[in-house]
Each structure stands twice: as C-alpha cells, then as structure tokens.
Design a protein around this motif. Structure first.
Motif, PDB file in Angstrom:
ATOM      1  N   ALA A  53     -17.670 126.370  48.338  1.00 46.95           N
ATOM      2  CA  ALA A  53     -18.888 127.179  48.337  1.00 46.95           C
ATOM      3  C   ALA A  53     -20.101 126.361  48.748  1.00 46.95           C
ATOM      4  O   ALA A  53     -21.065 126.891  49.269  1.00 46.95           O
ATOM      5  N   HIS A  54     -20.062 125.079  48.510  1.00 38.45           N
ATOM      6  CA  HIS A  54     -21.198 124.211  48.811  1.00 38.45           C
ATOM      7  C   HIS A  54     -20.655 122.939  49.449  1.00 38.45           C
ATOM      8  O   HIS A  54     -19.708 122.345  48.943  1.00 38.45           O
ATOM      9  N   LEU A  56     -21.508 119.948  49.450  1.00 37.97           N
ATOM     10  CA  LEU A  56     -21.450 118.746  48.611  1.00 37.97           C
ATOM     11  C   LEU A  56     -20.893 119.069  47.223  1.00 37.97           C
ATOM     12  O   LEU A  56     -20.995 118.264  46.309  1.00 37.97           O
ATOM     13  N   GLN A  60     -25.533 124.567  40.719  1.00 42.00           N
ATOM     14  CA  GLN A  60     -26.868 125.143  40.695  1.00 42.00           C
ATOM     15  C   GLN A  60     -27.749 124.350  39.741  1.00 42.00           C
ATOM     16  O   GLN A  60     -27.390 124.115  38.595  1.00 42.00           O
ATOM     17  N   ARG A  61     -28.894 123.938  40.260  1.00 46.98           N
ATOM     18  CA  ARG A  61     -29.822 123.179  39.427  1.00 46.98           C
ATOM     19  C   ARG A  61     -30.590 124.146  38.531  1.00 46.98           C
ATOM     20  O   ARG A  61     -30.962 125.234  38.948  1.00 46.98           O
ATOM     21  N   GLU A  69     -45.601 129.871  39.166  1.00 50.75           N
ATOM     22  CA  GLU A  69     -46.248 130.571  40.276  1.00 50.75           C
ATOM     23  C   GLU A  69     -47.525 131.257  39.788  1.00 50.75           C
ATOM     24  O   GLU A  69     -47.604 131.710  38.650  1.00 50.75           O
ATOM     25  N   LEU A  75     -52.397 139.118  48.054  1.00 53.16           N
ATOM     26  CA  LEU A  75     -52.045 138.457  49.315  1.00 53.16           C
ATOM     27  C   LEU A  75     -50.732 139.006  49.864  1.00 53.16           C
ATOM     28  O   LEU A  75     -50.612 139.348  51.038  1.00 53.16           O
ATOM     29  N   ILE A  79     -49.712 142.295  53.607  1.00 52.12           N
ATOM     30  CA  ILE A  79     -48.854 142.404  54.790  1.00 52.12           C
ATOM     31  C   ILE A  79     -47.814 143.514  54.633  1.00 52.12           C
ATOM     32  O   ILE A  79     -46.908 143.654  55.457  1.00 52.12           O
ATOM     33  N   ALA A  80     -47.927 144.305  53.582  1.00 52.33           N
ATOM     34  CA  ALA A  80     -46.945 145.375  53.355  1.00 52.33           C
ATOM     35  C   ALA A  80     -47.284 146.585  54.219  1.00 52.33           C
ATOM     36  O   ALA A  80     -48.445 146.851  54.498  1.00 52.33           O
ATOM     37  N   PRO A  81     -46.241 147.324  54.658  1.00 44.50           N
ATOM     38  CA  PRO A  81     -46.497 148.505  55.481  1.00 44.50           C
ATOM     39  C   PRO A  81     -47.360 149.549  54.766  1.00 44.50           C
ATOM     40  O   PRO A  81     -48.225 150.152  55.367  1.00 44.50           O
ATOM     41  N   LYS A  82     -47.115 149.763  53.468  1.00 44.94           N
ATOM     42  CA  LYS A  82     -47.856 150.808  52.760  1.00 44.94           C
ATOM     43  C   LYS A  82     -47.952 150.471  51.267  1.00 44.94           C
ATOM     44  O   LYS A  82     -46.911 150.321  50.609  1.00 44.94           O
ATOM     45  N   TYR A  88     -46.027 149.191  45.990  1.00 40.10           N
ATOM     46  CA  TYR A  88     -45.498 149.473  47.323  1.00 40.10           C
ATOM     47  C   TYR A  88     -45.102 150.943  47.400  1.00 40.10           C
ATOM     48  O   TYR A  88     -44.458 151.450  46.467  1.00 40.10           O
ATOM     49  N   LEU A  89     -45.472 151.602  48.472  1.00 36.93           N
ATOM     50  CA  LEU A  89     -45.144 153.024  48.593  1.00 36.93           C
ATOM     51  C   LEU A  89     -43.904 153.242  49.452  1.00 36.93           C
ATOM     52  O   LEU A  89     -43.763 152.650  50.521  1.00 36.93           O
ATOM     53  N   VAL A  90     -43.007 154.099  48.940  1.00 36.03           N
ATOM     54  CA  VAL A  90     -41.840 154.548  49.702  1.00 36.03           C
ATOM     55  C   VAL A  90     -41.751 156.055  49.558  1.00 36.03           C
ATOM     56  O   VAL A  90     -42.424 156.632  48.688  1.00 36.03           O
TER      57      VAL A  90
END
Lengths: 95, 484
Positions: A53-54, A56, A60-61, A69, A75, A79-82, A88-90
C-alpha cells in the motif's frame, strides 16, 4: 474483456459523469483495451504476496488532537460557484 | 543571461552584474516572444514576478539574500499558488484561484526565488505528450511538430527553450523523466515522501512526487535543496534529514556498480536510442564504473499494474471536483445528481474521464480483489525485483523512454499505445524509488535521455553520478535552434 453499452452507462453513473450517448462506443472500445492490458497481471503468481500500500511500508502518522487551522471560510467560499449566508448552495435535496 | 547555470546566475546577482528585476524582465521578454509558438505557459505572472524580483534585489543589496534569491523559475500548474489561477490544465479548474500555497511553493518563495508563471501540462497530469491539456498542446522546442512529453511538458519546454532557468514538475508514472528525456533536460523524481505533496493537486496519491526539471544536475541539486524536507501537512511525508545535495556532486565514481536490466533493452526500444544509451554507459565505464547485466523479471507487469493503481486512486481523488465548493459548475442543474454529473462531464476532458471510469470500474463491488488488490501484490513483486538488484549493484541505468519525441497527434487515438511511452519509468513510481533522466545524446536531432534509478533516498548519489557525466560530456548544454 469486452465492456458493452450497459457496462459503460453503469460505470459512468457510479463515477457521476455525464457522457454523450454518441461517445459510448468509443469508451467501450478504449476501456476494453485498457482492461485487456490490465489483465496481463493475471500471469503473475501472487499467492501469499502481501499487498503493497505504501512504497516504504510506512504507517499513518498521528498528530495531537489540537486546533491548528484558522477559520478561512470566507476565503474558501469566495471561489465557490454559489454560496449564501456562509453555506454552499446546491439544488434542493429534501422537499 | 539565459544560458547561465543557477550558480552563475546567483554569482551575477550577488556581485551586482545585473539585478533580479533585469533578469526577470529578460525571461518575461523571452516568454512573450516564444510562448505563442510553444504554449509552455498557461499563466504568466508578470506583475507579481517583478514585485518578487524587487524584494529579492533589496535583500541582495543588504547582503541578506540566500543562494537562489532573485533567480526566476516556473511552476507546473499543478502546484497551488495563492491568489493565482491553478488550473491543472483542466476546464474543471479554469476558474480556480488557489486560496493557499503548496508547501513546495512556500519553500521556494522563502528562498527568494521569483515565480514567472504556471506551466502547461497534461490535464490533471494524465498523459505522456501534453496533448490532453484544456489549454492546448505544448510543442517541443527541438521540433515544434513533436510532443514535449508529459505530463510536465510545459515545464520541460520552458526550460529547454530557456524561457525559465529551472522549473518544478511532478512525476506519477514518468511525468518528470519522460519530458526531460524528450526535451534534453535533467529531471529528478525523488523517493516517494521526500518532497511534500501538500497543495500539489493529487492524481495518484501513493505514486505522486514532485521534483526539479533543470539544465544540469548541479541546478537540479540546488533546487532540490529547497524543495525537499518533512512536512507535517503531508501524511506520507518522510521524517528524514535533507543533505546538501550540492556537496557530493564531485565525488568519485570509482568502483560504482551499474546494473543494466535486460528487460529495458528488449523489444520496443528504438535501436538508435539503444545505441545512444550504450554509448553513455561506456562513458561511465571510462569514469571508473563497472557494468553488470541484471534482471528485473516483473518489468512486464508494471504498465498493467499502474493502470489499475493510478486510475483507482485518481477516481477517488477527483471525486472532490463536484461543482459544489470550487471549480466548474454546470448551468441550471435540475437536481443534485444532475449537478454532479454535468459539472464533471463538462469539466473533465476525455483522458481524465477514461481514467476515472477505469478506476471506478476497478474499485466497483466485486472487482476489488481481481484488480486493486492484485495490482498491489504485483507492485510488491516489482519492488522486490529492485531490492534484489540493489544487492548486487549501486544504481540501475537504461533508457528513459523507448523512442525520441514522437509527432503531435501520433498516439492520441490509442490510449494504450500512449501508456506504453512510460514503460521504463512506471516501475520506479510503483516501487517509490528515486529516478533521473539526463541528456545522453541525439538521434536525428532529437534528444535521448539516460535513466538512472537509485535505492531509497539515494538522490545525492544520483545527482553525483549525473554531475560527473555532465563534467565529461556537453549533451546537457545543447540548446534548440531558434531558442538560443
């Protein structure tokens, strides 16, 4: 292997891809050729071979469960469409 | 200016022979003059480049500048650059302004380098000819009727035509080495995990690795010094010290044991390319190396295995492009399913759709064991071949690509024929090993690349081996007519 129109339609649905009806024969031909290439794997004896799978074989660390964060919702949504009021709108999902 | 090495540019900037603003403007002028022919850049960042150059000049004047400060470079358009369109050469991300920098970009900015722009590539790095780009094909500076290779074809063409002194690339199945070979560059794909993948748009996460595309091993070493290193934002980044890759460039090659895999010299290899590679290997003998024929018996499994692993991982990675949070969204979706399907159907090009569908099928219910699991087992066999070989030899050499650059349009109708262009490079990605391509000569005026494969974290040794060859030859200094 030979994939037909129904197979391609099913795969496209699973992949959430709208494809043109007219392109289906090309997809069927190309994907069949790709899987014919892929099937050369069957020549290999892989009995008792551990899947890799990896490269080396690393694990998983883990990290401390702390906030690292900062809030960048504005921000990211710029850049979202809507969006509206921070979400977020769908198209409507629940009647 | 544009035929200087990075260390020469650095010296000139530090001794005031010219400023970074002058150097940057020189490259911007060259891009302006030649990009229409080559289509190597998707976005040119004139304004921010000159601003970065100005800052570098101030640091240079104050003697606070590092070695690479003020030197321009180009980034493959797969690396997120804050405030700049990061398209991955896809209609899907044509409107995507990255809200943050990739770690590679952050590190290179911190070194004071100047970003000239974002280079063209195969869409989402899926291709070996740079013909799948939404922004059109890139032309090879050595013959503009031919492909530059892919997927990092824009970076390759830009550096080969001296539109940038150096560039970043990424390599999932050969995407640094194959275009380096076709454009007469020195390209290095490091060990998986050596360079952070954070902010590098994912194609196949267990294979993707960034690296430098340069005019010499020395230049590549200098940029790798900045790119490499642990990053806690990449879960597969390796915690391991980064050596100074320039320090060992001149080490002796006495006693170096080179293995030539017989499988890399068989059917499908152009005889003139084979002769060029054999001549390069002879040169290594004169530099003190010994040559041994070896076998990598599972080489034939590499392409079939790759075309399960890479599409499977891409089908998963690209599911994030759904028309909701960023990227292309179709007009007037009638419901959520329609939104997903039409946004993705319109946003992705043909090759990307083929690979998503290949991966979707391979991962669909009932097929996991037959395809993905089997491929991961084959991957182990391929990797074990290399470890077996490294018991006997220090490095492995062979051709990077089976032919020189092919004509534009030659392989676009036959995906499987295109896939075989990466026959010698794919194995190293599957095994996670570092690999390089260096200029080794020409066939009918077209460059041939010698591939050098090392064991894990042998980047310094590979660069040393490449550098010593470049001290004894001048293939890497040849420039294409029309771009001198």
């Amino acid at each position: 292997m030979s994939l037909n129109k129904t197979d391609i339609e099913k795969i496209a649905h699973l992949a959430r891809l709208a494809i043109n009806e007219a392109d289906i024969p090309d997809y069927a031909r190309d994907l069949s050729n790709i899987f014919n290439l892929v099937e050369q794997m069957s020549a290999a004896d892989t009995t008792d071979i551990t899947p890799m799978a990896h490269p080396l074989d690393a694990h998983q660390r883990l990290r401390q469960d702390v906030i690292t964060e900062t809030d960048q919702r504005k921000l990211f949504q710029s850049i979202a469409p809507k969006t509206e009021a921070g979400v977020y709108l769908v198209p409507q999902v629940i009647e | 200016m544009h035929n200087k090495s990075l260390s020469e540019l650095s010296a000139s900037l530090h001794n005031g022979e010219f400023s970074s603003v002058e150097l940057t403007q020189h490259y911007l002028d060259r891009i302006n003059a030649h990009n229409e022919t080559l289509n190597a850049f998707i976005t040119v960042t004139d304004d921010s480049a000159l601003k970065q150059a100005h800052v570098a000049d101030q640091l240079l004047q104050q003697n606070k500048a590092g070695k690479l400060a003020g030197i321009p470079l180009a980034h493959k358009d797969i690396f997120c650059t804050q405030g700049v369109r990061t398209s991955c050469a896809s209609k899907m991300l044509d409107n995507f302004i990255a809200p943050y920098n990739a770690t590679v970009v952050e590190k290179i900015n911190a070194a004071g380098m100047v970003t000239l722009g974002k280079t063209n590539m195969d869409e989402f790095a899926m291709g070996s000819s740079n013909e799948t780009s939404f922004y059109g094909e890139v032309k090879n500076p050595w013959d503009t009727n031919r492909v530059p290779g892919g997927s990092s074809g824009g970076s390759a063409a830009a550096v080969a035509a001296r539109l940038a002194p150096i560039a970043t690339g990424t390599d999932t199945g050969g995407s640094i080495r194959q275009p380096a070979s076709l454009c007469n560059l020195t390209g290095l794909k490091p060990t998986y995990g050596r360079i952070s993948r954070y902010g590098m748009i994912a194609f196949a996460s267990s294979l993707d690795q960034a690296g430098p595309m340069a005019n010499s091993a020395e230049d590549a070493a200098m940029l790798l010094n900045e790119m490499a290193g642990f990053d806690d934002r990449d879960s597969t980044s390796v915690e391991r010290d980064v050596p100074d890759y320039t320090e060992t460039l001149n080490d002796s090659l006495d006693g170096l044991k080179i293995g030539l895999p017989k499988e890399y010299f068989g059917e499908g290899l152009d005889p003139d390319v084979a002769a060029t590679i054999e001549a390069a290997v002879k040169m290594y003998e004169s530099l003190g190396a010994t040559i041994k024929e070896i076998s990598l018996p599972n080489t034939g499994l590499a392409v079939p295995t790759y075309y399960v692993v890479a599409p499977a991982e891409c089908s998963s990675n690209l599911s994030r492009m759904d028309g909701v949070r960023f990227g292309h969204r179709c007009d007037d979706p009638k419901d959520l399913l329609d939104l997903y399907q039409r946004s993705r159907g319109e946003g992705f090009g043909e090759e990307v759709k083929r690979r998503i569908m290949t991966g979707t099928y391979a991962l669909s219910a009932g097929y996991y064991d037959a395809y993905y699991l089997k491929a991961q087992q084959c991957r182990r066999l391929i990797s074990d071949d290399f470890q077996q070989a490294f018991n006997d030899v220090d490095v492995i050499m062979g051709p990077t690509a089976p032919t020189t650059a092919f004509n534009l349009g030659d392989k676009t109708d036959d995906p499987v024929a295109m896939y075989l262009a990466d026959i010698y490079t794919i194995s190293t990605n599957l095994a996670g090993l570092p690999g390089m391509s260096i200029p080794a000569g020409f066939v009918d005026g077209l460059p041939v690349g010698l591939q050098i494969i090392g064991n894990y974290f042998d980047e310094a040794r590979l660069l040393n081996i490449a550098h010593r060859y470049q001290q004894a030859t001048d293939w890497h200094q040849q420039t294409p007519a029309g771009f001198k």
